[in-house]
Design a protein around this motif. Structure first.
Motif, mmCIF file in Angstrom:
data_model
loop_
_atom_site.group_PDB
_atom_site.id
_atom_site.type_symbol
_atom_site.label_atom_id
_atom_site.label_comp_id
_atom_site.label_asym_id
_atom_site.label_seq_id
_atom_site.Cartn_x
_atom_site.Cartn_y
_atom_site.Cartn_z
ATOM 1 N N ASP A 26 0.846 -1.189 0.000
ATOM 2 C CA ASP A 26 0.000 0.000 0.000
ATOM 3 C C ASP A 26 0.880 1.238 0.000
ATOM 4 O O ASP A 26 1.780 1.379 0.836
ATOM 5 N N VAL A 27 0.631 2.113 -0.970
ATOM 6 C CA VAL A 27 1.382 3.356 -1.100
ATOM 7 C C VAL A 27 0.401 4.500 -1.297
ATOM 8 O O VAL A 27 -0.775 4.290 -1.569
ATOM 9 N N ASP A 28 0.901 5.711 -1.146
ATOM 10 C CA ASP A 28 0.078 6.892 -1.373
ATOM 11 C C ASP A 28 0.931 7.942 -2.061
ATOM 12 O O ASP A 28 2.157 7.908 -1.984
ATOM 13 N N PHE A 29 0.262 8.860 -2.748
ATOM 14 C CA PHE A 29 0.928 9.998 -3.361
ATOM 15 C C PHE A 29 0.581 11.224 -2.531
ATOM 16 O O PHE A 29 -0.595 11.520 -2.303
ATOM 17 N N VAL A 30 1.611 11.935 -2.069
ATOM 18 C CA VAL A 30 1.420 13.118 -1.238
ATOM 19 C C VAL A 30 1.832 14.333 -2.046
ATOM 20 O O VAL A 30 2.976 14.417 -2.509
ATOM 21 N N LEU A 38 5.923 9.745 -3.358
ATOM 22 C CA LEU A 38 5.390 8.397 -3.166
ATOM 23 C C LEU A 38 5.818 7.915 -1.791
ATOM 24 O O LEU A 38 7.005 7.944 -1.465
ATOM 25 N N LYS A 40 5.265 4.848 1.350
ATOM 26 C CA LYS A 40 4.774 3.538 1.753
ATOM 27 C C LYS A 40 3.878 3.730 2.966
ATOM 28 O O LYS A 40 4.212 4.469 3.890
ATOM 29 N N LEU A 41 2.715 3.090 2.963
ATOM 30 C CA LEU A 41 1.791 3.203 4.084
ATOM 31 C C LEU A 41 1.972 2.025 5.027
ATOM 32 O O LEU A 41 1.995 0.879 4.594
ATOM 33 N N ARG A 46 -2.619 3.388 6.753
ATOM 34 C CA ARG A 46 -3.702 2.862 5.909
ATOM 35 C C ARG A 46 -5.050 3.125 6.556
ATOM 36 O O ARG A 46 -5.999 3.522 5.905
ATOM 37 N N SER A 49 -5.783 6.848 6.325
ATOM 38 C CA SER A 49 -6.112 7.189 4.951
ATOM 39 C C SER A 49 -7.534 6.764 4.617
ATOM 40 O O SER A 49 -8.284 7.508 3.985
ATOM 41 N N ASP A 53 -10.452 9.348 3.624
ATOM 42 C CA ASP A 53 -11.179 9.203 2.359
ATOM 43 C C ASP A 53 -12.677 9.172 2.615
ATOM 44 O O ASP A 53 -13.448 9.807 1.902
#
Length: 85
Positions: A26-30, A38, A40-41, A46, A49, A53
């Motif tokens: 699981d990754v996210d773009f900040v 990029l 790593k969560l 997670r 996030s 959301d």
């Protein structure tokens, strides 16, 4: 690097190795300034996030603010199953 027709990119191997990510990670773009980072969560991120959301999507109606009652209804269901004899 070029986006595919589905707006996907391949994360370079050196970046995957540095972040310790692979298939299923699981990754996210900040967003930062004119670019993105990029990240790593971990488990806690997670969960945060997912909650953020949900809050963003739930605030799309009305005045954009959720009441305590709204949140309780969303998490537990409506409070209408009591027998008020």
């Amino acid at each position: 690097m070029r986006l595919t027709e589905k707006s996907q990119v391949t994360v370079p191997k050196a970046v995957r190795e540095r972040l310790g990510i692979g298939p299923g990670s699981d990754v996210d773009f900040v967003a930062e300034g004119d670019g993105v980072r990029l990240v790593k969560l971990d488990d806690a991120a997670r969960k945060r996030s997912a909650v953020e959301d949900w809050l963003r999507s739930a605030s799309g109606s009305g005045n954009g603010r959720l009441t305590t009652e709204d949140i309780m209804d969303e998490t537990r269901g409506p409070f209408d199953d009591l027998d008020l004899r």
